[in-house]
Scaffold this motif. Structure first.
Motif, mmCIF file in Angstrom:
data_model
loop_
_atom_site.group_PDB
_atom_site.id
_atom_site.type_symbol
_atom_site.label_atom_id
_atom_site.label_comp_id
_atom_site.label_asym_id
_atom_site.label_seq_id
_atom_site.Cartn_x
_atom_site.Cartn_y
_atom_site.Cartn_z
ATOM 1 N N ASP A 117 0.844 -1.199 0.000
ATOM 2 C CA ASP A 117 0.000 0.000 0.000
ATOM 3 C C ASP A 117 0.878 1.247 0.000
ATOM 4 N N THR A 118 0.715 2.068 -1.037
ATOM 5 C CA THR A 118 1.528 3.294 -1.182
ATOM 6 C C THR A 118 0.791 4.535 -0.680
ATOM 7 N N THR A 119 -0.388 4.318 -0.112
ATOM 8 C CA THR A 119 -1.268 5.458 0.197
ATOM 9 C C THR A 119 -0.678 6.425 1.217
ATOM 10 N N VAL A 120 -0.831 7.696 0.897
ATOM 11 C CA VAL A 120 -0.553 8.760 1.858
ATOM 12 C C VAL A 120 -1.886 9.466 2.116
ATOM 13 N N PRO A 121 -2.254 9.640 3.386
ATOM 14 C CA PRO A 121 -3.544 10.275 3.666
ATOM 15 C C PRO A 121 -3.493 11.795 3.476
ATOM 16 N N LEU A 122 -3.334 12.197 2.216
ATOM 17 C CA LEU A 122 -3.342 13.634 1.906
ATOM 18 C C LEU A 122 -4.789 14.087 1.779
ATOM 19 N N ILE A 123 -5.089 15.220 2.369
ATOM 20 C CA ILE A 123 -6.441 15.771 2.239
ATOM 21 C C ILE A 123 -6.328 17.148 1.592
ATOM 22 N N PRO A 124 -6.587 17.215 0.261
ATOM 23 C CA PRO A 124 -6.473 18.502 -0.434
ATOM 24 C C PRO A 124 -7.429 19.516 0.173
ATOM 25 N N PRO A 125 -7.127 20.813 0.162
ATOM 26 C CA PRO A 125 -5.985 21.386 -0.542
ATOM 27 C C PRO A 125 -4.706 21.458 0.315
ATOM 28 N N LYS A 126 -4.799 21.151 1.631
ATOM 29 C CA LYS A 126 -3.628 21.382 2.491
ATOM 30 C C LYS A 126 -2.728 20.145 2.521
ATOM 31 N N VAL A 127 -2.157 19.806 1.361
ATOM 32 C CA VAL A 127 -1.369 18.569 1.284
ATOM 33 C C VAL A 127 0.013 18.722 1.912
ATOM 34 N N ALA A 128 0.436 19.953 2.171
ATOM 35 C CA ALA A 128 1.733 20.167 2.821
ATOM 36 C C ALA A 128 1.601 20.156 4.344
ATOM 37 N N ARG A 129 0.407 19.828 4.831
ATOM 38 C CA ARG A 129 0.193 19.737 6.275
ATOM 39 C C ARG A 129 -0.131 18.284 6.625
ATOM 40 N N VAL A 130 0.522 17.765 7.664
ATOM 41 C CA VAL A 130 0.264 16.376 8.066
ATOM 42 C C VAL A 130 -1.171 16.278 8.589
ATOM 43 N N GLN A 131 -1.951 15.381 7.969
ATOM 44 C CA GLN A 131 -3.351 15.187 8.393
ATOM 45 C C GLN A 131 -3.635 13.687 8.449
ATOM 46 N N LEU A 132 -3.155 13.051 9.483
ATOM 47 C CA LEU A 132 -3.319 11.598 9.576
ATOM 48 C C LEU A 132 -4.702 11.250 10.134
ATOM 49 N N PRO A 133 -5.191 10.051 9.818
ATOM 50 C CA PRO A 133 -6.465 9.642 10.419
ATOM 51 C C PRO A 133 -6.312 9.487 11.933
ATOM 52 N N ASP A 134 -7.432 9.460 12.647
ATOM 53 C CA ASP A 134 -7.381 9.391 14.117
ATOM 54 C C ASP A 134 -6.596 8.178 14.607
ATOM 55 N N SER A 135 -6.655 7.087 13.842
ATOM 56 C CA SER A 135 -5.944 5.873 14.256
ATOM 57 C C SER A 135 -4.436 6.026 14.087
ATOM 58 N N GLY A 136 -3.983 7.044 13.354
ATOM 59 C CA GLY A 136 -2.552 7.272 13.159
ATOM 60 C C GLY A 136 -2.069 6.959 11.766
#
Ligand SMILES: NC(=O)c1ccc[n+]([C@@H]2O[C@H](COP(=O)([O-])OP(=O)(O)OC[C@H]3O[C@@H](n4cnc5c(N)ncnc54)[C@H](OP(=O)(O)O)[C@@H]3O)[C@@H](O)[C@H]2O)c1
Length: 231
Positions: A107-126
């Motif tokens: 799995d190559t997924t990064v949890p990016l949430i546009p538009p603020k992709v330069a800010r770390v936004q991980l899911p609650d589980s980490g």
């Protein structure tokens, strides 16, 4: 452009790449095809997938590349690689779930949430990838990798990948398999612990995007130092 390492052995695993028409998936497909692996591109769009297969066949002499919908691709793959945006990660895994039993899912997924992709936004589980391991259970060996290498770097066969990737997963053998697959395409990859540690790799991507933006770079990456002391 086939490399000298292009292999012809038929025992090479078939690699299915879900979302293989996208930036990261098509670049990995190109590199693995160039290393002699059989590739099945998974896509919802035969038209996009045909274009990707055509391009790989032009760049790689005797490339063994075909396409299917994501479920059939996952069925055909000995290993399955997930390369879709975070927003469709879970739904794509649900679609192919029946085909994953007993396999390694990279799995190559990064949890990016546009538009603020330069800010770390991980899911609650980490970790987005650890959530997929929890969802699938132990019969699927989920390994997180390639989060910190840019698609355009992989997509240029003449370019040397000048960064490390972190490989996280609960099964050491599965991690080792992924590290060897990465080495086969010139990507230095390092055991980075259990799937929970994928949190660090996922977060780092936003840090790298931020560094790219601040310093006007395209492909900032990370390097783990001290590896020459490996015993
Ligand atoms: N791009 C990079 O440099 C990079 C680097 C490291 C990690 N990653 C990670 O790799 C993954 C893919 O990134 P990418 O840049 O390649 O993404 P992308 O080009 O935006 O999308 C990849 C593919 O995902 C499929 N897709 C898009 N929306 C979908 C949906 N709603 N449902 C199912 N499939 C959908 C599409 O394939 P079809 O339309 O053919 O089905 C698309 O071609 C992401 O999780 C990203 O965080 C990317």
């Amino acid at each position: 452009m086939a490399s000298e390492s292009q292999a012809s052995e038929s025992h090479q695993p078939v690699i299915a790449i879900l979302g293989g028409t996208g930036a990261q998936g098509s670049a990995l497909a190109l590199r693995w095809a160039n290393a002699g692996y059989s590739i099945v591109i998974g896509s919802r769009s035969p038209q996009k997938a045909t274009e990707v297969c055509k391009r790989i066949s032009i760049e790689v002499e005797n490339a063994n590349v075909s396409y299917e919908n994501n479920l059939v691709a996952a069925e055909k793959g000995d290993l399955v690689v997930l390369c879709v945006p975070y927003a469709s990660q879970r739904s794509t895994v649900e679609t192919v779930r029946a085909a994953l039993d007993g396999k390694v899912l990279i799995d190559t997924t990064v949890p990016l949430i546009p538009p603020k992709v330069a800010r770390v936004q991980l899911p609650d589980s980490g970790s987005a990838v650890a959530e997929i391991q929890s969802m699938l259970g132990d019969s699927v060996k989920v390994v997180s990798a390639f989060q910190n290498v840019a698609a355009h770097v992989l997509d240029d066969l003449s370019s040397t990948v000048d960064c490390d990737v972190l490989v996280c997963g609960n099964d050491i053998e599965a991690r080792e398999t992924v590290i060897k697959l990465a080495a086969a395409i010139g990507v230095p990859a390092i055991h980075a612990g259990s799937i929970a540690n994928s949190t660090a790799a996922e977060a780092l991507t936003s840090v790298l995007i931020s560094i790219n933006s601040r310093y006007k770079l395209r492909g900032a990456g990370i390097r783990i130092t001290g590896m020459d002391e490996e015993k």
